[in-house]
Design a protein around this motif. Structure first.
Motif, mmCIF file in Angstrom:
data_model
loop_
_atom_site.group_PDB
_atom_site.id
_atom_site.type_symbol
_atom_site.label_atom_id
_atom_site.label_comp_id
_atom_site.label_asym_id
_atom_site.label_seq_id
_atom_site.Cartn_x
_atom_site.Cartn_y
_atom_site.Cartn_z
ATOM 1 N N PRO A 273 4.444 -6.922 -2.909
ATOM 2 C CA PRO A 273 3.118 -6.482 -3.369
ATOM 3 C C PRO A 273 3.106 -6.060 -4.822
ATOM 4 N N LYS B 115 -2.892 -5.789 -3.990
ATOM 5 C CA LYS B 115 -2.204 -6.897 -3.314
ATOM 6 C C LYS B 115 -1.607 -6.437 -1.978
ATOM 7 N N ASP B 116 -2.092 -7.042 -0.882
ATOM 8 C CA ASP B 116 -1.568 -6.803 0.476
ATOM 9 C C ASP B 116 -1.584 -5.330 0.869
ATOM 10 N N TYR B 117 -2.482 -4.533 0.283
ATOM 11 C CA TYR B 117 -2.486 -3.097 0.602
ATOM 12 C C TYR B 117 -2.726 -2.899 2.096
ATOM 13 N N THR C 64 7.857 -7.048 1.954
ATOM 14 C CA THR C 64 6.451 -6.678 2.022
ATOM 15 C C THR C 64 6.311 -5.331 2.711
#
Length: 806
Positions: free
Chosen positions: A386, A220-222, A360
């Motif tokens: 994340p 997620k959102d790496y 984030t």
């Protein structure tokens, strides 16, 4: 027993069928207590349950993830299910502190939350309990349970179910789940050691950091760019000094590591602690955050501990992030048996330093004021996080740290006798430290071993060197400065393989079959690569056959694991989702496989407010709009439902920025100057012309061509005897021509009434990088009467400078 009212057991059955029956029971039995607390009624339910212990393995109470402990304040999904073909009509779920009777408010632990109001509701006469909304046949129900605050101890979740006319409940079994509060790592504060260390001598350790934070483990959102671990900083220290701890506040050094990844201030704070610190622990930063161990070895460092400084702490920033770190705080390496711990292995989750308020990885800088306490991140911190998980599960660890003892010195006084590992570690260190070099000979350290002279399996040699820095006593000879040993090419002998230090094998995976013969596997990783830079040839993975229930019935069949759940059939409101599995091996007797291959369950999406848009999935991203540099890429989806059903406000196209390698920039040159005068007044000479580099090439652009050209020139033949006079005459003519040319270059030829001063020096560039400008001036030195005032004026030139990118 009298006929004054229904039997209590019958009323309990009715109660479990309906909350209305609960109300009737409350006002029928013991009318003098009907105004009492609801807790009294709850305790009567519990006492009724404790009298009956008929268990049934067909029913199970499960907490998502099957945790053995809970994090205070975290939320978990609780499921009560029946194994097909069983079912239940009614149920009760309640959470109690361990050992409580349920007759006081404080006996109940945590709070339940309703997921589906059509299925579940809070019990009317026992608010802490959850029961069915309507009695009907069902195989599963789900609720959320939020754990109590820190210090609540162990909690017991209990369930009872009604199937036809039978009530099942258990104090120990599949309808009871016991969970205790997670210990110090997730508590309000790091546990400080209470006892002094009783170990003797000193011990030496190696700490190795394995960063497991990658796009595969945390998708997620790496962050695709700039993901890294900062330089690791820590120390071995006494209990009088704390680098960082849960529940404490970040020092300035911790803040700089947490927000900037800079260990400088932290190291300064550590070194100021004097005798409270034995060793400063430092390891290099890792860019990118994750690479396979066969590409980049895990960073490690060595440190020592003694009786007064037996704790180890370290931290490193997870970047980019607001202020997220991982590390150990006050890890005690002294055992209760007065010895030194052999090995410590811990998985690490990120923690918040309390100095920045982002959610984030790439949140803008937003200082937390006032500063918060250090705390571990959880999966329910913020939906944009994340690590967010609506089911409140545990965060997947982002790193693992291994602390291994490699040597001990001095007399030891451990109560428990040494094991084989203890003895081997000490012997290996003693052999390593043996050195017969005279004290009067001062050498540098040995260089690494060179590559083997043989690239095949023929024997060769490898060499290492050291430098003699000083010989204090010339009468005592100093040993050699070169060392040789035999070797062969990589992978040619077991000796080469032995230079690979491997980890222990990780536990075997589950068998691939649920019944009959299957396969299982296990893995290990490389801890240290060979000194000569060769590749490790030892296996990192093993597989073997496994058998589950050799006496599988001929009528039984083998099925695969369940696949992933489909997307919910509804985009809003109540829908259905399904998952499937396949028959891997039909029954040996030719009968039909009786195992379920399809499961269907309800799913709840956000409440419907308008007619939902029926949309196709997003298309793949288009190619970047440019072949180099910054551009844009798009993706689309289409509207499937007819437009007349309602206005659809969902976006049908998305655009995002994309970045390809920088565009090449070619060299830019000025125009050629005119050819100069011949350098000789007679005979053979040469003339030149030049040009300047206006812009250097960048990012692989065309290189700059020549900046000066020369060609021959031939004047009349030189006359003998007139050398001196001719030379003077030639020089005079050249000076006059240069003055004349300079005047033409600067425009004076058009205005002979002006005499100009020479050009001034170029000014400093207006920018250090990214393209600036420089100026120079030519001012009027003398204006003659014949000159026009409007045209005889100062001159200015401008050129580019420092055009390289910042």
């Amino acid at each position: 027993m009298t006929a004054a009212g229904p039997h209590p057991r019958v009323l309990l059955l009715l109660c479990l069928f309906s909350s209305a029956a609960c109300n009737m029971f409350a006002f029928t039995e013991e009318p003098s207590e009907r105004a009492g607390k609801a807790d009294g009624y709850c305790s009567r339910i519990l006492r009724a349950q404790s009298n009956r212990k008929d268990g049934n393995s067909e029913f199970r109470l499960r907490v998502e993830g099957d945790p053995e402990s809970y994090h205070p304040g975290s939320t978990y999904r609780v499921t009560l299910s029946a194994t097909s073909p069983s079912y239940f009509r009614g149920f009760t779920v309640i959470a109690l502190r361990e050992g409580a009777e349920g007759d006081k408010d404080e006996d109940y632990a945590g709070n339940f939350q309703i997921i589906d109001e059509e299925e579940t509701q809070f019990m009317t006469n026992c608010p802490p309990a959850v029961t069915e909304s309507t009695p009907r046949r069902r195989t599963t129900i789900q609720v959320f349970w939020t754990a109590p605050p820190s210090g609540s101890g162990c909690v017991v979740l209990k369930a009872s179910i009604v199937q036809k006319r039978i009530i099942y409940f258990q104090d120990e079994g599949s309808l009871t789940k016991r969970m205790c509060e997670k210990e110090s790592l997730y508590g309000d504060a790091t546990d400080k050691p209470l006892l002094d260390c009783c170990a003797c001598g000193t011990a030496k350790y190696r700490v190795t950091f394995y960063g497991n934070w990658s796009e595969k483990t945390h998708p997620k959102d790496y962050p695709r760019r700039a993901n890294h671990w900062s330089a690791i900083i820590g120390s071995s220290h006494s209990k009088n000094y704390v680098l960082w701890e849960y529940g404490g506040f970040s020092s300035e050094g911790v803040k700089q590591v947490a927000e900037l990844g800079s260990p400088v201030k932290m190291e300064e704070e550590i070194r100021q602690k004097g005798d409270d610190v034995l060793t400063v622990i430092k390891m290099k930063a890792q860019w990118p955050a994750w690479q396979p161990l066969n590409v980049r070895a895990a960073p490690s460092a060595e440190f020592s501990v003694d009786r007064s400084r037996h704790l180890m702490s370290f931290l490193t920033m997870l970047g980019p992030s607001p202020d997220w770190n991982v590390g150990l705080s006050a890890e005690d390496l002294c055992t209760k048996e007065c010895g030194w711990a052999q090995k410590v292995v811990q998985d690490l989750i990120p923690w918040d330093a309390g100095t920045d308020s982002g959610f984030t990885y790439e949140s803008p800088n937003k200082p937390t004021s006032p500063q918060d306490k250090i705390r571990p991140l959880t999966s329910l911190d913020h939906p944009q996080s994340p690590f967010y998980d609506p089911e409140g599960g545990a965060i997947t660890p982002v790193a693992r740290v291994m602390v291994e003892r490699i040597a001990r010195k001095g007399e030891q006084c451990n109560i428990v006798p040494d094991n084989v590992d203890d003895i081997v570690a000490d012997i290996a260190q003693e052999e390593k430290e043996e050195d017969d070099t005279p004290e009067t000979c001062i050498y540098s350290n040995w260089s690494p071993w060179s590559v083997c002279s043989s690239a095949t399996c023929e024997k060769g040699k490898r060499m290492r060197q050291r430098m003699l820095k000083a010989q204090l006593d010339l009468s005592v000879p100093c040993p050699h400065t070169q060392d040789f040993e035999p070797c062969m090419g990589p992978g040619c002998s077991d000796e080469d393989a032995s230079t690979c230090m491997m980890s222990e094998w990780i536990n075997w995976s589950p068998c691939s079959m649920s019944c009959g013969a299957g396969i299982r596997s296990r893995e290990r990783y490389v801890k240290q690569f060979p000194d000569d830079g060769s590749i490790c040839t030892l296996p990192t993975e093993e597989t073997e056959n496994c058998v589950i229930n050799e006496e599988c019935s001929p009528s039984s069949c083998l099925v695969t694991e369940w696949g992933e759940w489909d997307v919910c059939s509804a985009t809003c409101g109540l829908g259905m989702k399904r998952r499937e599995r396949m028959v891997q091996m039909p029954p040996a007797d030719g009968s039909i496989c009786g195992a379920e291959v399809l499961e269907v369950e309800k799913c709840m999406m956000p409440e419907c407010h308008t007619i939902p848009c029926m949309l196709t999935p997003w298309s793949d991203w288009s190619d970047c709009s440019v072949t180099c540099g910054k551009g844009l890429r798009t993706r689309q989806r289409m509207l499937k439902s007819p437009v007349e059903l309602g206005e659809c406000t969902e976006e049908l196209e998305q655009v995002e920025k994309c970045m390809l390698p920088e565009c090449p920039i070619d060299c830019v040159m000025s125009e050629w100057t005119e050819w100069s005068e011949c350098n000789k007044s007679c005979g053979k000479g040469h003339t030149i012309r030049t040009r300047m580099v206006m812009l250097e090439p960048q990012f692989g652009g065309d290189p700059c061509p020549e900046t000066i050209q020369r060609k021959k020139c031939k004047i009349r033949k030189c006359n003998r005897g007139q050398g001196n006079s001719d030379e003077k005459k030639r020089r005079k003519e050249q000076r006059e021509k240069r003055r004349s040319k300079q005047g033409r270059t600067e425009g004076t030829s058009e205005h002979p009434g002006c005499r100009m001063r020479p050009w001034s020096s170029w000014t400093e560039c207006t920018k250090l990088c990214g393209g600036g400008i420089q100026e120079r001036l030519m001012t009027v030195k003398q204006r003659f009467k014949t000159a026009q005032l409007s045209s005889c004026k100062d001159r200015k030139e401008i050129r580019a400078c420092n055009v390289h990118p910042c």
